[in-house]
Design an enzyme around this catalytic site. Structure first.
Site, mmCIF file in Angstrom:
data_model
loop_
_atom_site.group_PDB
_atom_site.id
_atom_site.type_symbol
_atom_site.label_atom_id
_atom_site.label_comp_id
_atom_site.label_asym_id
_atom_site.label_seq_id
_atom_site.Cartn_x
_atom_site.Cartn_y
_atom_site.Cartn_z
ATOM 1 N N TYR A 17 5.564 -30.102 97.457
ATOM 2 C CA TYR A 17 5.860 -29.833 98.869
ATOM 3 C C TYR A 17 7.370 -29.718 99.090
ATOM 4 O O TYR A 17 8.116 -30.672 98.943
ATOM 5 C CB TYR A 17 5.272 -30.934 99.744
ATOM 6 C CG TYR A 17 5.639 -30.815 101.213
ATOM 7 C CD1 TYR A 17 5.179 -29.750 101.982
ATOM 8 C CD2 TYR A 17 6.463 -31.755 101.811
ATOM 9 C CE1 TYR A 17 5.535 -29.637 103.316
ATOM 10 C CE2 TYR A 17 6.811 -31.655 103.148
ATOM 11 C CZ TYR A 17 6.341 -30.590 103.894
ATOM 12 O OH TYR A 17 6.699 -30.470 105.215
ATOM 13 N N ARG A 18 7.813 -28.520 99.393
ATOM 14 C CA ARG A 18 9.206 -28.181 99.717
ATOM 15 C C ARG A 18 10.203 -28.566 98.628
ATOM 16 O O ARG A 18 11.365 -28.871 98.908
ATOM 17 C CB ARG A 18 9.624 -28.826 101.057
ATOM 18 C CG ARG A 18 8.798 -28.365 102.234
ATOM 19 C CD ARG A 18 8.852 -26.863 102.434
ATOM 20 N NE ARG A 18 7.838 -26.432 103.385
ATOM 21 C CZ ARG A 18 6.631 -26.004 103.066
ATOM 22 N NH1 ARG A 18 6.278 -25.920 101.785
ATOM 23 N NH2 ARG A 18 5.763 -25.639 103.978
ATOM 24 N N GLU A 19 9.759 -28.550 97.386
ATOM 25 C CA GLU A 19 10.697 -28.759 96.288
ATOM 26 C C GLU A 19 10.135 -28.151 95.008
ATOM 27 O O GLU A 19 8.927 -27.921 94.886
ATOM 28 C CB GLU A 19 11.020 -30.235 96.088
ATOM 29 C CG GLU A 19 9.847 -31.103 95.738
ATOM 30 C CD GLU A 19 10.254 -32.570 95.627
ATOM 31 O OE1 GLU A 19 9.917 -33.172 94.589
ATOM 32 O OE2 GLU A 19 10.888 -33.099 96.558
ATOM 33 N N GLY A 57 6.974 -22.295 102.183
ATOM 34 C CA GLY A 57 5.583 -22.003 102.473
ATOM 35 C C GLY A 57 5.172 -22.545 103.815
ATOM 36 O O GLY A 57 6.002 -22.957 104.629
#
Length: 292
Positions: free
Chosen positions: A169-171, A135
């Site tokens: 966030y990013r996971e 994202g």
């Protein structure tokens, strides 16, 4: 009990993986297997489990740093049509893990569905995007995810529903071996207005990121409340070069490479950046890239 010898027609040995990496670095896969159907994929995964053979799943190669020594065991690529299908029913988009995120974004906008325009310009496949909750400032893929069909390391297939999934966030909480497909709930809207919003986001990204160069997107995660790119830039590292790779002079959280670059050089530059940012700001940067 089957062995890898049973899959010779879809298996290649010692295949250089740099051709599949956006950074164009990395050594060979001991076995590169490209299943043609789900049934074939399931048999390969069960065989690897029984034989205790390590398995990696390679998506678009846009968020991975592959060691120069290569990868032991099996590397799977889901590039057959069965893994790339996209279907739209009402405001629900279902996409195979091998489908390019950019293709799913385009299909959704054409159907007058809003949400995925926020993901424009993000490379890679649906599977990789889900695994790392891809994202940007405008939103992430986890926000739209309703269900994910997965395959475990033992070759068992099941569906994880929205209630069983968490995205941060990013996971994500998706820890099974293979993502097969996913369904997303988008918002009906005017296709032209959604398209215009997508173009605005794309123009902004294109101006700020080195999209015309060999890179793998953001190298580091943004520390809470901070920008990794800004920290790197403030440490005067923009344009810093090591061998055949350098810190992008357009966006400091990107490393760009040129022909002849090695993963060793990229890792050295990463270590240099982390040390300098720690010294300058007292902040320890975490990798967003996956290192194999």
């Amino acid at each position: 009990m089957s062995s890898l010898d049973d899959f010779q027609d879809i298996t290649r040995r010692d295949v250089p993986l740099n051709q599949y990496s956006w950074l164009k670095t990395g050594g060979p896969a001991q076995f590169l297997i490209e299943p043609r159907t789900f049934d074939e994929l399931q048999k390969v995964v069960r065989c690897c489990h029984d034989e205790q053979i390590p398995v990696h799943v390679l998506g678009g190669g846009s968020n991975v740093l592959i060691r120069d020594e290569g990868v032991a065991g099996v590397v799977l690529r889901l590039v057959a049509p069965e893994f790339e299908q996209v279907a739209i029913s009402g405001n629900i988009v279902t996409a195979g893990a091998g489908a390019l995120l950019s293709h799913v974004v385009s299909r959704s906008i054409e159907a007058g569905l809003g949400g995925f325009e926020n993901l424009v310009g993000i490379p890679g496949t649906i599977g990789g995007a889900l695994k790392g909750n891809a994202g940007g400032r405008s939103g992430d893929i986890g926000s739209y995810t309703k269900s994910v069909t997965v395959l475990t390391a033992k070759g068992e297939r099941f569906i994880r529903t929205e209630e069983e999934l968490t995205f941060e966030y990013r996971e994500s909480s998706i820890n099974e071996l293979v993502i097969l497909e996913a369904s997303f709930e988008l918002q009906p809207g005017d296709a032209e207005q959604i398209s215009q919003k997508m173009r605005r986001i794309w123009i902004t990204k294109k101006a700020a990121q080195p999209l015309a160069f060999q890179s793998a997107g953001c190298v580091f995660r943004n520390p809470r409340g901070l920008s990794a790119g800004a920290l790197i830039e403030q440490a005067n590292l923009k344009g810093t070069r090591l061998g055949h790779c350098e810190v992008s002079d357009r966006h400091a959280n990107f490393i760009v490479t040129e022909d002849g670059a090695t993963t060793h050089e990229v890792k050295q530059l990463i270590d240099m950046i982390r040390a300098k940012v720690l010294e300058t700001h007292g902040v320890e940067l975490e990798l967003e890239l996956q290192v194999w």
